[in-house]
Design a protein around this motif. Structure first.
Motif, short mmCIF file in Angstrom:
data_model
loop_
_atom_site.label_atom_id
_atom_site.label_comp_id
_atom_site.label_asym_id
_atom_site.label_seq_id
_atom_site.Cartn_x
_atom_site.Cartn_y
_atom_site.Cartn_z
N UNK A 125 0.86 -1.18 0.00
CA UNK A 125 0.00 0.00 0.00
C UNK A 125 0.90 1.23 0.00
N UNK A 126 0.32 2.40 -0.27
CA UNK A 126 1.06 3.64 -0.14
C UNK A 126 1.42 3.84 1.33
N UNK A 127 2.57 4.46 1.62
CA UNK A 127 2.88 4.77 3.02
C UNK A 127 1.81 5.68 3.60
N UNK A 128 1.49 5.51 4.88
CA UNK A 128 0.38 6.28 5.45
C UNK A 128 0.65 6.60 6.91
N UNK A 129 -0.06 7.63 7.40
CA UNK A 129 0.01 8.03 8.80
C UNK A 129 -1.39 8.46 9.27
N UNK A 130 -1.70 8.14 10.50
CA UNK A 130 -2.95 8.58 11.11
C UNK A 130 -2.86 10.06 11.43
N UNK A 135 -1.30 19.09 14.50
CA UNK A 135 0.03 18.63 14.87
C UNK A 135 0.38 17.29 14.24
N UNK A 136 -0.61 16.37 14.23
CA UNK A 136 -0.39 15.08 13.57
C UNK A 136 -0.09 15.27 12.09
N UNK A 142 6.04 15.75 7.53
CA UNK A 142 7.49 15.68 7.73
C UNK A 142 8.02 14.27 7.45
N UNK A 143 7.22 13.25 7.79
CA UNK A 143 7.64 11.86 7.59
C UNK A 143 7.48 11.40 6.15
N UNK A 144 6.36 11.75 5.52
CA UNK A 144 6.05 11.23 4.19
C UNK A 144 6.43 12.17 3.07
N UNK A 145 6.60 13.45 3.39
CA UNK A 145 7.01 14.42 2.39
C UNK A 145 5.87 14.96 1.56
N UNK A 146 6.25 15.79 0.62
CA UNK A 146 5.32 16.39 -0.34
C UNK A 146 5.80 16.05 -1.75
N UNK A 147 4.89 15.72 -2.67
CA UNK A 147 3.44 15.71 -2.50
C UNK A 147 2.96 14.50 -1.69
N UNK A 148 1.80 14.66 -1.08
CA UNK A 148 1.10 13.60 -0.38
C UNK A 148 -0.38 13.96 -0.42
N UNK A 149 -1.22 13.07 0.09
CA UNK A 149 -2.67 13.30 -0.01
C UNK A 149 -3.30 13.13 1.37
N UNK A 150 -4.01 14.17 1.81
CA UNK A 150 -4.75 14.13 3.07
C UNK A 150 -6.19 13.73 2.76
N UNK A 151 -6.67 12.66 3.42
CA UNK A 151 -8.02 12.16 3.17
C UNK A 151 -8.76 11.97 4.48
N UNK A 178 -10.70 19.91 5.25
CA UNK A 178 -11.37 18.62 5.47
C UNK A 178 -12.21 18.64 6.75
N UNK A 179 -12.34 19.80 7.37
CA UNK A 179 -13.27 19.96 8.48
C UNK A 179 -12.83 19.38 9.80
N UNK A 180 -11.52 19.24 10.02
CA UNK A 180 -10.99 18.71 11.29
C UNK A 180 -11.45 17.28 11.55
N UNK A 181 -11.88 16.56 10.50
CA UNK A 181 -12.32 15.18 10.70
C UNK A 181 -11.11 14.26 10.86
N UNK A 182 -11.26 13.15 11.58
CA UNK A 182 -10.18 12.16 11.62
C UNK A 182 -9.76 11.82 10.20
N UNK A 183 -8.45 11.78 9.97
CA UNK A 183 -7.95 11.68 8.60
C UNK A 183 -6.77 10.73 8.52
N UNK A 184 -6.30 10.57 7.31
CA UNK A 184 -5.11 9.77 7.03
C UNK A 184 -4.31 10.52 5.98
N UNK A 185 -3.00 10.55 6.14
CA UNK A 185 -2.13 11.11 5.12
C UNK A 185 -1.48 9.95 4.39
N UNK A 186 -1.57 9.97 3.06
CA UNK A 186 -0.97 8.93 2.24
C UNK A 186 0.16 9.51 1.42
N UNK A 187 1.27 8.81 1.40
CA UNK A 187 2.38 9.22 0.56
C UNK A 187 2.00 9.15 -0.90
N UNK A 188 2.55 10.04 -1.69
CA UNK A 188 2.21 10.08 -3.11
C UNK A 188 2.85 8.89 -3.83
N UNK A 189 2.06 8.21 -4.66
CA UNK A 189 2.54 7.07 -5.44
C UNK A 189 2.65 7.50 -6.89
#
Length: 366
Positions: A125-130, A135-136, A142-151, A178-189
């Motif tokens: 899968x693409x690298x991801x972070x909660x 702050x998260x 910082x960990x996954x870099x840019x570009x990345x996708x916040x979902x 995204x309205x401060x909803x719980x999200x996931x950041x995915x590294x760009x593939x």
């Protein structure tokens, strides 16, 4: 009504469907072909599936009295979308068979749980972070870099609920968007193609996958599907095997889709799982004329305990979504010799709205 055994269902039984959109409409039509009656449950007063179903109930998914009456009137329940409330699924499952089951819903409703589930199966899968706070998000970027996708973790589709993080993106603004909803950041593939496997699994563990299809998106909405996908045999087999493993791990019953990225590197074509859809899928619409058994007939067969049909492809196939005003070209499409038009009965063509689709089938070798 006592809980029926889905393997004992036969023509004349009633298939309950949660949701009244175009996918429910096409399931109801397939059910009718097999001598079944469809009963739609949805909150909207006017939905495309109502026109072709034997019966429909208009009610909120939280209305337990309406749900209980619905459960008593059907022999098995399925759904056309993955965001059925967990409480609704549990309430119905206690009264009548529900396919796919609660576990498939729980895993796929949340992008974070889905990514963890796929990773634990040993699939790429693409690298991801909660991400639960600004702050998260800062730490994840910082960990996954840019570009990345916040979902957002829930309720996103067709590009909704996501923000691309580029070199110029203000992270506070993205978090606000995204309205401060719980999200996931995915590294760009960096991918060469987007593909999907649409497959079915029966309650007896039987499995049938349609040929891998290649998908083209425009403005985050599926625009065109081609079959067969322009990938090698090794990548194709890997994608189908990944779908099989996902279906088995979820004890899945019904049709589902797994979307992949094809990444090309020195080792060849690699398949990276993007998303799982626990339902019939837009990229599987080509099967209506392009396969021996359509995905809608296959889903009805699976959830009712019928034998799965052959997934054999009938030719070289394309499926075009008719989005917004494109639907007004229906007359020209009907004049095409190899075109098969499907309109969803929606009264208003709006930008970005799926109004129908057209499949084009050329014989094998053409």
């Amino acid at each position: 009504m006592s809980r029926p055994d889905p393997t004992g269902l036969a023509p004349g039984a009633v298939l309950g469907i949660l949701g009244g959109g175009q996918l429910a409409r096409m399931m109801a039509l397939a059910a009718a072909d097999l001598g079944l009656r469809a009963h739609i449950f949805a909150p909207e007063p006017d939905s495309p599936a109502y026109e072709v179903a034997a019966r429909h109930t208009i009610g909120a998914y939280e209305d337990e009295a309406a749900l209980a009456a619905f459960a008593d009137a059907v022999d098995v329940v399925t759904y056309e979308f993955e965001n059925v409330p967990a409480a609704t699924a549990a309430f119905l499952a206690a009264r009548t068979p529900l396919h796919p089951g609660a576990r498939a819903l729980a895993v796929t409703q949340d992008r974070l749980s889905e990514k963890r589930f796929v990773s634990e199966l040993g699939l790429a899968v693409a690298p991801f972070r909660q991400v639960d706070s600004l702050g998260d998000l800062e730490q994840a970027v910082a960990a996954l870099g840019r570009p990345s996708v916040l979902k957002t973790r829930r309720f996103g589709y067709d590009g909704k609920g996501q923000v691309k993080i580029t070199a110029d993106t203000d992270l506070m603004q993205a978090w606000e968007e995204i309205g401060h909803f719980p999200a996931i950041l995915e590294g760009f593939v960096s991918f060469a193609r987007e593909i999907s496997v649409v497959a079915a699994r029966g309650s007896d563990g039987s499995f049938a996958a349609f040929d891998v299809c290649e998908n083209e998106h425009r403005d985050h909405i599926l625009a065109l599907t081609r079959v067969p996908a322009r990938i090698g045999a090794v990548a194709s087999a890997a994608a189908i095997d990944a779908a099989r493993r996902i279906g088995e791990a979820l004890a899945y019953v019904g049709v589902f889709a797994v979307e992949f990225f094809i990444v090309e590197d020195a080792a060849g074509e690699q398949v990276v799982v993007n998303e799982i859809a626990p339902r019939v899928h837009n990229s599987g619409h080509w099967t209506s004329e392009g396969a021996q058994t359509s995905q809608f007939h296959q889903h009805v067969r699976a959830v009712c305990g019928f034998p799965l049909g052959a997934a054999t492809r009938r030719g070289t196939v394309t499926m075009e979504n008719l989005i917004g005003d494109r639907v007004h070209d229906w007359r020209a499409i009907l004049a095409e010799p190899n075109a098969h038009l499907h309109l969803y009965g929606k009264r208003e063509a709006r930008p970005g709205r799926k109004m129908g689709h057209v499949t084009r089938v050329l014989p094998q070798g053409d």
